[in-house]
Design a protein around this motif. Structure first.
Motif, mmCIF file in Angstrom:
data_model
loop_
_atom_site.group_PDB
_atom_site.id
_atom_site.type_symbol
_atom_site.label_atom_id
_atom_site.label_comp_id
_atom_site.label_asym_id
_atom_site.label_seq_id
_atom_site.Cartn_x
_atom_site.Cartn_y
_atom_site.Cartn_z
ATOM 1 N N GLN A 19 30.289 92.863 -3.984
ATOM 2 C CA GLN A 19 30.020 94.239 -4.384
ATOM 3 C C GLN A 19 31.310 95.048 -4.567
ATOM 4 O OE1 GLN A 19 26.887 95.305 -5.233
ATOM 5 N NE2 GLN A 19 26.536 93.123 -5.017
ATOM 6 N N TRP A 20 32.367 94.680 -3.880
ATOM 7 C CA TRP A 20 33.632 95.401 -3.990
ATOM 8 C C TRP A 20 34.167 95.385 -5.421
ATOM 9 C CZ3 TRP A 20 37.390 92.433 -6.034
ATOM 10 C CH2 TRP A 20 37.259 91.041 -5.896
ATOM 11 N N SER A 21 33.736 94.429 -6.238
ATOM 12 C CA SER A 21 34.289 94.327 -7.595
ATOM 13 C C SER A 21 33.568 95.212 -8.613
ATOM 14 C CB SER A 21 34.267 92.872 -8.067
ATOM 15 O OG SER A 21 32.950 92.415 -8.302
ATOM 16 N N ARG A 22 32.473 95.844 -8.235
ATOM 17 C CA ARG A 22 31.727 96.688 -9.180
ATOM 18 C C ARG A 22 32.592 97.738 -9.885
ATOM 19 N NH1 ARG A 22 26.235 96.995 -9.634
ATOM 20 N NH2 ARG A 22 25.083 95.565 -8.314
ATOM 21 N N PRO A 23 33.367 98.563 -9.157
ATOM 22 C CA PRO A 23 34.122 99.622 -9.850
ATOM 23 C C PRO A 23 35.293 99.106 -10.693
ATOM 24 C CG PRO A 23 34.527 99.725 -7.494
ATOM 25 C CD PRO A 23 33.472 98.688 -7.711
ATOM 26 N N LEU A 24 35.579 97.809 -10.628
ATOM 27 C CA LEU A 24 36.668 97.261 -11.437
ATOM 28 C C LEU A 24 36.251 97.014 -12.882
ATOM 29 C CD1 LEU A 24 38.122 94.669 -8.896
ATOM 30 C CD2 LEU A 24 38.748 97.068 -9.215
ATOM 31 N N HIS A 25 34.987 97.160 -13.183
ATOM 32 C CA HIS A 25 34.466 96.858 -14.512
ATOM 33 C C HIS A 25 34.575 98.034 -15.479
ATOM 34 C CE1 HIS A 25 32.312 92.985 -13.660
ATOM 35 N NE2 HIS A 25 32.576 93.412 -12.436
ATOM 36 N N TYR A 26 35.037 99.187 -15.039
ATOM 37 C CA TYR A 26 35.027 100.366 -15.915
ATOM 38 C C TYR A 26 36.088 101.365 -15.475
ATOM 39 C CZ TYR A 26 32.275 101.962 -11.938
ATOM 40 O OH TYR A 26 31.848 102.248 -10.660
ATOM 41 N N ILE A 27 36.249 102.400 -16.292
ATOM 42 C CA ILE A 27 37.085 103.557 -15.972
ATOM 43 C C ILE A 27 36.228 104.790 -16.228
ATOM 44 C CG2 ILE A 27 39.125 104.918 -16.573
ATOM 45 C CD1 ILE A 27 40.405 102.295 -17.572
#
Length: 87
Positions: A19-27
């Motif tokens: 789940q930690w990688s979710r915000p890495l997919h966008y800006i």
């Protein structure tokens, strides 16, 4: 791969939680702002831009093992694709 692992019950490399990688997919930019400011829009490098920089370095890091290099390459390829989608 990177989109699949953010869902429950996907455990490709024996990590229990991706789940930690979710915000890495966008800006996320503020509404009605059309310029990207890394200090405002990517705090602590937690966005696609920060992920691209981080995983570019992890691919060549000598202190990481093969699995970590493979993971870094897979994330880097995925996030390079994600970053252009709004265009």
């Amino acid at each position: 791969w990177a989109d699949d692992i953010i869902h429950d019950n996907s455990n490709h490399f024996d990590y229990l939680n991706w789940q930690w990688s979710r915000p890495l997919h966008y800006i996320d930019l503020p509404d009605w702002i059309c310029t990207y400011d890394p200090n405002r829009d990517c705090k602590n490098d937690v966005c696609a831009d920060g992920a691209l920089r981080n995983y570019s370095q992890r691919i060549i890091a000598l202190d990481l093992d093969h699995q970590q290099h493979q993971e870094a390459l897979m994330f880097l390829i995925h996030f390079a694709g994600d970053v252009h989608q709004p265009l």
